[in-house]
Design a protein around this motif. Structure first.
Motif, mmCIF file in Angstrom:
data_model
loop_
_atom_site.group_PDB
_atom_site.id
_atom_site.type_symbol
_atom_site.label_atom_id
_atom_site.label_comp_id
_atom_site.label_asym_id
_atom_site.label_seq_id
_atom_site.Cartn_x
_atom_site.Cartn_y
_atom_site.Cartn_z
ATOM 1 N N ARG A 159 5.216 2.158 -5.302
ATOM 2 C CA ARG A 159 5.834 0.963 -4.546
ATOM 3 C C ARG A 159 5.010 1.094 -3.244
ATOM 4 O O ARG A 159 4.509 0.100 -2.770
ATOM 5 N N ALA A 160 4.855 2.206 -2.582
ATOM 6 C CA ALA A 160 3.969 2.397 -1.400
ATOM 7 C C ALA A 160 2.512 1.940 -1.693
ATOM 8 O O ALA A 160 1.999 1.346 -0.957
ATOM 9 N N LEU A 161 1.828 2.224 -2.701
ATOM 10 C CA LEU A 161 0.483 1.775 -3.045
ATOM 11 C C LEU A 161 0.217 0.433 -3.193
ATOM 12 O O LEU A 161 -0.519 -0.385 -2.495
ATOM 13 N N HIS A 162 1.577 -0.501 -3.949
ATOM 14 C CA HIS A 162 1.535 -1.969 -3.867
ATOM 15 C C HIS A 162 1.701 -2.394 -2.704
ATOM 16 O O HIS A 162 0.893 -3.471 -2.244
ATOM 17 N N VAL A 163 2.353 -1.885 -1.601
ATOM 18 C CA VAL A 163 2.470 -2.225 -0.110
ATOM 19 C C VAL A 163 0.986 -2.166 0.410
ATOM 20 O O VAL A 163 0.632 -3.102 1.134
ATOM 21 N N TYR A 164 0.512 -1.191 0.304
ATOM 22 C CA TYR A 164 -0.932 -0.893 0.965
ATOM 23 C C TYR A 164 -1.768 -1.882 0.485
ATOM 24 O O TYR A 164 -2.450 -2.387 1.376
ATOM 25 N N GLN A 165 -1.947 -2.158 -0.860
ATOM 26 C CA GLN A 165 -2.828 -2.931 -1.393
ATOM 27 C C GLN A 165 -2.465 -4.454 -1.048
ATOM 28 O O GLN A 165 -3.538 -5.229 -0.437
ATOM 29 N N LEU A 166 -1.424 -4.989 -0.835
ATOM 30 C CA LEU A 166 -1.132 -6.222 -0.098
ATOM 31 C C LEU A 166 -1.368 -6.236 0.984
ATOM 32 O O LEU A 166 -2.077 -7.295 1.484
ATOM 33 N N GLU A 167 -1.333 -5.160 2.045
ATOM 34 C CA GLU A 167 -1.414 -5.128 3.488
ATOM 35 C C GLU A 167 -3.261 -5.269 3.584
ATOM 36 O O GLU A 167 -3.763 -6.007 4.571
ATOM 37 N N HIS A 168 -3.875 -4.449 2.640
ATOM 38 C CA HIS A 168 -5.168 -4.230 2.797
ATOM 39 C C HIS A 168 -5.880 -5.733 2.294
ATOM 40 O O HIS A 168 -6.901 -6.050 2.889
ATOM 41 N N GLU A 169 -5.275 -6.378 1.405
ATOM 42 C CA GLU A 169 -6.123 -7.902 1.016
ATOM 43 C C GLU A 169 -5.742 -8.656 2.093
ATOM 44 O O GLU A 169 -6.633 -9.526 2.452
#
Length: 459
Positions: free
Chosen positions: A121-131
């Motif tokens: 879940r943390a990785l998913h949020v990171y990827q969204l914010e990075h994009e």
């Protein structure tokens, strides 16, 4: 495809080794035993997720060094998602760490399967914010006349502005309050051949009717009590430039007649005067009112509508701009941080979810104002739903009908319980207080596939 990067920070070598072997299949794992070694890794690697034990040397029995490490990690990489690993007796420290910017915390002893869910879940949020950050940098480098947005809906507006701006056609800009109608008008002016002339704006709904005529058309000295000197109106002041009539739907009928005459003849007569004064001003108008309905009710002249609306541009409400709300929120946050010189790292994951799910009745203006207020008032490193004054219960289902909201709530409850109990139907049913057959019936109605859910949780 390369694996996401995970940094494990723990002073216990055996724990570091066990976690590395357990997570190496899904992540490129880096290890650190203290703050300096962690910062060395972060200096050379773009780490997405970090697990952090607060008890680090030189004070492994305290939490102060762990808090310093958290602060340094987020300063070096504000997008990194830090998951605190802590014992049950140190839960208060973990909660404090979340308040200072950590993504989440996990209680020891570590259950690897459960930790994998939290990390995913943390990785998913990171990827969204990075994009979103990459998209924001791309669009900001190609900013369109102070207007931001990457959705198809707003890009169509930008295209219309580019087409109509070089002409002298009158433009009617329609849209709900807060959608950026004046920004659109200013963009048209700046892209036109009149860019070096004045941009004169007047809000037709903000000035009392007995003063509005004088504001628009001007008056001669002595035209009425208090008219001690000649005054040019806004139309004359826009000579060689652009006149922007905001809230045109509030213009009284007698003034609609005079405005129509000006549009037809490009001449005005001041109050108390007889001389016709030639003017050269392009007219842009804006309204949040349904002018066609106003015409049917006799509150707005049909001939004026068609004079003003040679071209009509409709600005979409924020809730219809697909994918723009988080993008705009990140842009406003960076601007407000710079303006107020605050050390804020970003939004919490829950805040981002609330931003996406809220209906934003006040549109872009409401979003910007909430973020500006939150930046000024917050004492934390991350903006929370409370900072934004977004009620998590309501905003998550705002804009939905009662049936749709109820189905969404039931689905959320079931999915959370399924994740918690790793798909054990008996335990899920017990937690939700329903029977197994009822649970299966609800899952079918809400489109929840147990097999796909379990496959996802083990991925």
């Amino acid at each position: 495809m390369s694996k996401p990067k995970l940094l494990i920070i723990d002073d216990d070598e055996s724990i570091r080794t066990q976690m590395k072997w357990a997570l190496a299949q899904d992540y490129e794992v880096f290890l650190a035993e203290d703050r300096p070694s962690a910062l060395t890794v972060l200096g050379r690697e773009q780490v997405a997720v970090v697990t952090l034990d607060l008890g680090l040397p030189p004070d492994p029995n305290g939490a102060e060094e762990g808090f310093w490490a958290l602060s340094a990690i987020l300063e070096q990489n504000p997008l990194a998602k830090v998951v605190i690993l802590t014992g049950r007796t140190e839960k208060e420290n973990a909660l404090q760490a979340v308040g200072q910017g950590a993504y989440d915390f996990f209680l020891k002893p570590v259950e690897i399967d459960e930790l994998k869910v939290v990390l995913r879940r943390a990785l998913h949020v990171y990827q969204l914010e990075h994009e979103n950050r990459m998209l924001q940098q791309q669009v900001c480098s190609e900013s369109f006349e102070d207007m931001l947005g990457n959705s198809r809906q707003i890009q169509e507006v930008f295209a219309s502005i580019r087409k109509v701006a070089p002409t002298d056609a009158s433009v009617l800009i329609q849209g709900e309050s807060g959608t950026g109608k004046e920004l659109a008008a200013r963009a048209i002016h700046r892209l036109s051949g009149r860019r070096n002339g004045p941009f004169v704006a007047i809000n037709c709904g903000a000035i009392p009717e007995n003063l509005l005529e004088s504001e628009l058309f001007g008056h001669e000295k002595g035209a009425f009590t208090g008219a001690h000197a000649l005054k040019k109106g806004r139309i004359e002041s826009a000579q060689g430039g652009t006149l922007f009539l905001d809230e045109i739907g509030d213009l009284p009928l007698p003034l609609q007649v005079k405005l129509l005459r000006f549009l037809q003849e490009q001449k005005v007569v001041r109050i108390g005067g007889r001389q016709e004064i030639s003017t050269d001003a392009r007219v842009l108008a804006a309204t949040n009112m349904d002018l066609k309905q106003a015409m049917q009710e006799g509150r707005f002249r049909e001939d004026l509508y068609y004079r003003l609306g040679v071209v009509v541009i409709s600005l979409p409400p924020l809730r219809e701009r697909e994918g723009d709300v988080v993008f705009l929120a990140q842009g406003f946050l960076e601007k407000c941080i710079g303006d107020n010189k605050k050390k804020i790292k970003g939004f919490t994951a829950q805040a981002l979810r609330m931003i996406e799910s809220y209906s934003w009745p006040g549109n872009v203006r409401e979003l910007e104002n909430r973020i500006r207020r939150a930046v000024i008032m917050t004492g934390g490193a991350m903006l929370t739903p409370a900072d934004l004054e977004l009620d998590s219960t309501y905003s998550q289902y705002a804009g939905k009908g009662l049936k749709e909201a109820r189905n969404a709530l039931e689905k959320d409850f079931i999915l959370n319980a399924m994740t918690k109990h790793q798909g054990n139907i008996t335990r899920v049913a017990a937690e939700l207080g329903i029977s197994r057959p009822t649970l299966y019936e609800l899952m079918g109605k809400l489109g929840i596939d147990k097999k796909s859910l379990l496959h996802e949780s083990k991925a």
